[in-house]
Design a protein around this motif. Structure first.
Motif, PDB file in Angstrom:
ATOM      1  N   LEU A 242       2.257 -22.634  17.413  1.00  0.00           N
ATOM      2  CA  LEU A 242       1.714 -23.349  16.260  1.00  0.00           C
ATOM      3  C   LEU A 242       1.313 -22.370  15.161  1.00  0.00           C
ATOM      4  N   PRO A 243       1.532 -22.738  13.904  1.00  0.00           N
ATOM      5  CA  PRO A 243       1.135 -21.874  12.787  1.00  0.00           C
ATOM      6  C   PRO A 243      -0.376 -21.620  12.786  1.00  0.00           C
ATOM      7  N   ASP A 244      -0.776 -20.419  12.406  1.00  0.00           N
ATOM      8  CA  ASP A 244      -2.191 -20.058  12.414  1.00  0.00           C
ATOM      9  C   ASP A 244      -3.024 -20.944  11.497  1.00  0.00           C
ATOM     10  N   LYS A 245      -2.441 -21.377  10.384  1.00  0.00           N
ATOM     11  CA  LYS A 245      -3.208 -22.126   9.388  1.00  0.00           C
ATOM     12  C   LYS A 245      -2.954 -23.634   9.447  1.00  0.00           C
ATOM     13  N   ALA A 246      -2.420 -24.105  10.557  1.00  0.00           N
ATOM     14  CA  ALA A 246      -2.146 -25.535  10.657  1.00  0.00           C
ATOM     15  C   ALA A 246      -3.456 -26.325  10.691  1.00  0.00           C
ATOM     16  N   HIS A 247      -3.535 -27.353   9.857  1.00  0.00           N
ATOM     17  CA  HIS A 247      -4.714 -28.219   9.822  1.00  0.00           C
ATOM     18  C   HIS A 247      -4.589 -29.381  10.809  1.00  0.00           C
ATOM     19  N   ALA A 248      -3.347 -29.667  11.215  1.00  0.00           N
ATOM     20  CA  ALA A 248      -3.108 -30.789  12.122  1.00  0.00           C
ATOM     21  C   ALA A 248      -1.737 -30.608  12.753  1.00  0.00           C
ATOM     22  N   THR A 249      -1.529 -31.310  13.846  1.00  0.00           N
ATOM     23  CA  THR A 249      -0.189 -31.359  14.435  1.00  0.00           C
ATOM     24  C   THR A 249       0.105 -32.789  14.847  1.00  0.00           C
ATOM     25  N   ILE A 250       1.341 -33.205  14.648  1.00  0.00           N
ATOM     26  CA  ILE A 250       1.802 -34.535  15.042  1.00  0.00           C
ATOM     27  C   ILE A 250       2.695 -34.359  16.258  1.00  0.00           C
ATOM     28  N   ILE A 251       2.386 -35.085  17.320  1.00  0.00           N
ATOM     29  CA  ILE A 251       3.079 -34.848  18.584  1.00  0.00           C
ATOM     30  C   ILE A 251       3.344 -36.161  19.304  1.00  0.00           C
ATOM     31  N   ILE A 283      -2.590 -35.492  16.141  1.00  0.00           N
ATOM     32  CA  ILE A 283      -2.197 -36.872  15.874  1.00  0.00           C
ATOM     33  C   ILE A 283      -1.162 -37.263  16.919  1.00  0.00           C
ATOM     34  N   GLU A 284      -1.556 -38.150  17.821  1.00  0.00           N
ATOM     35  CA  GLU A 284      -0.729 -38.515  18.964  1.00  0.00           C
ATOM     36  C   GLU A 284       0.044 -39.799  18.667  1.00  0.00           C
TER      37      GLU A 284
END
Length: 478
Positions: A242-251, A283-284
């Motif tokens: 994951l990117p260091d500066k990611a504010h969220a991830t959608i999975i 975000i699931e």
């Protein structure tokens, strides 16, 4: 054969009450109404014998005096347009021989309904829905609607449905939540708009799985965010990438779209640890987790997390019908006020009409029975499709999938050296099949190769025929 139909059928009540009269004109209101009514009858031969509204009723609807309406009726009776029948009222005359026949108004024929093609993905078999029971729930809700249904709608959705969803995710996804945390949406697009316009804001770096739902990048761009694709491996998303500066991830952890990989428990725990340490949101998207055919389903990410750093998305488009346009969010309690403020401002897009029916459908137990039936049918169809494709096992990597509504089939070297998945998809289209190419779902370079074969919406005879056509076309050289 002509592509046009004749003029639309007249509707006297609709057309009469649509007449517009203007008191500021030099022409009197009586003359305006007389001209409008003559024109309506002259151009609508199908109105012959139709009863006109009482003069008092029409006068009230047009905000003019009853004397004016009665004078117009009397004039048209004397001209032969109208007749009176004792005790019955005023009617359009049966024979108006002095009138010229109107010219038909061309109207283009309506668009033809496009049939779903075999192997199309994302489609439930809507014939499995218990339509009589569903219709009964709709009728009961609206035959004598409660005052709450007729009042100003809650922007978060019909509360009894939110309560039913709360019970559903607790039983099926081990996700404990208050009904107040459930937000009804019109589907995934609105859900993401609520999240990024109303909760997280724009200008965020959002990690997404690669490959992924093709519309996801467009939605993130439209909401002012930057999509950061992360290529998955055989176990799904690796948190270390994951990117260091990611504010969220959608999975899509229960069943990755489109490959079908399920995120194992150690990676789920690692992802939630990452969210806690960085303050990012997970975000699931749990779009079809109910269709699991083998083994015990893992609890949802949001259930493991307790909705501290997660937002949960669900949908009924795969469970009931895409036409329903009902989905939902489950949000952390701290975000509820922001969610309500946003939806109060923009207004909800999910129709209220089916919501009470869906709530009673779920509470009656019929919804759970429907899901179990779909799961049995879909499992049988997947097994049948794999058997039907067996003659091409030297060209396709055929493996059963423990869940879902489509198979993601990789190309073996003997086939990949001759054709790309896009070429196969194009040739399939020429043979009446709709096969999505896995490479079209990829964002990053070095596209993955494979075929997405939807089976849920098609009976076994259709799948057999489609499999034969697919085997034939991949066995032939280009």
């Amino acid at each position: 054969m002509s592509n046009f139909k004749t003029f639309p059928k007249a509707n006297l009540n609709r057309d009469l009450f649509a007449i517009s009269l203007d008191a500021s004109l030099k022409t009197s209101l009586q003359a305006q109404l007389l001209e409008a009514l003559r024109g309506l009858i002259s151009t609508s031969p199908d109105l012959v014998g139709t009863r006109l509204p009482a003069s008092r009723t029409l006068a009230s609807e047009l905000s003019i005096s009853r004397t004016t309406v009665q004078a117009v009726y009397d004039q048209m009776i004397s001209e032969g347009y109208l007749v009176t029948r004792q005790g019955s009222g005023t009617f359009v005359a049966n024979e108006i021989t002095h009138l010229s026949q109107p010219q038909p108004i061309p109207r283009p024929a309506g668009p033809k309904t496009q049939k779903w093609l075999p192997f199309q993905t994302g489609l439930p078999d809507q014939s499995l829905l218990p339509h009589k029971q569903w219709a009964r729930h709709l009728e009961r809700a609206w035959r004598n609607p409660t005052p709450e249904l007729l009042a100003r709608a809650d922007p978060l959705g019909w509360y009894p449905l939110r309560a039913a969803i709360s019970d559903h995710v607790a039983a099926w996804r081990h996700l404990s939540c208050d009904p107040g945390q459930v937000v009804i949406t019109s589907g995934a697009r609105e859900a993401f708009e609520v999240i990024f316009h109303g909760l997280l804001g724009a200008g965020k770096q959002v990690a997404i799985e690669d490959p992924c739902w093709p519309k996801l990048c467009t939605i993130l761009r439209d909401t002012g965010n930057l999509a950061c694709p992360v290529r998955i491996d055989q176990d799904g998303l690796d948190v270390t990438r994951l990117p260091d500066k990611a504010h969220a991830t959608i999975i899509t952890p229960s069943r990755h779209y489109p490959t079908g990989v399920s995120l194992p428990l150690p990676r789920r725990v690692a992802l939630l640890d990452w969210a806690r340490q960085t303050g990012a949101m997970v975000i699931e998207d749990d779009y079809d987790s109910e269709f699991r055919y083998r083994g015990q389903p893992l609890p949802s990410l949001s259930g493991l997390d307790g909705l501290n750093n997660t937002i949960y998305l669900g949908s009924f488009s795969k469970l009931v019908s895409p036409a329903l346009r009902i989905g939902y969010l489950v949000v952390p309690k701290r975000m509820l006020q922001s969610t309500r403020t946003y939806l109060d401002r923009v207004g909800p897009r999910a129709s209220l009409i089916p919501q009470p029916a869906l709530a009673t459908f779920m509470n009656s137990g019929e919804f759970a029975m429907h899901l179990r039936r779909m799961r049995r049918v879909y499992a049988r169809r997947q097994s049948h499709l794999l058997s039907a494709l067996a003659p091409a096992c030297d060209l396709l990597e055929l493996q059963p999938d423990s869940s879902g509504m489509h198979l993601c089939v990789a190309l073996r070297a003997a086939l990949a050296d001759r054709m790309s998945d896009i070429e196969i998809s194009q040739r399939a289209g020429e043979n009446g099949l709709r096969i999505s190419a896995l490479s079209d779902q990829c964002v990053l370079p070095q596209k993955m190769q494979g075929l997405l074969l939807g089976y849920a919406a098609f009976d076994e005879d259709t799948l057999s025929d489609a499999a034969d056509r697919l085997v034939s076309l991949i066995q032939l050289p280009l």
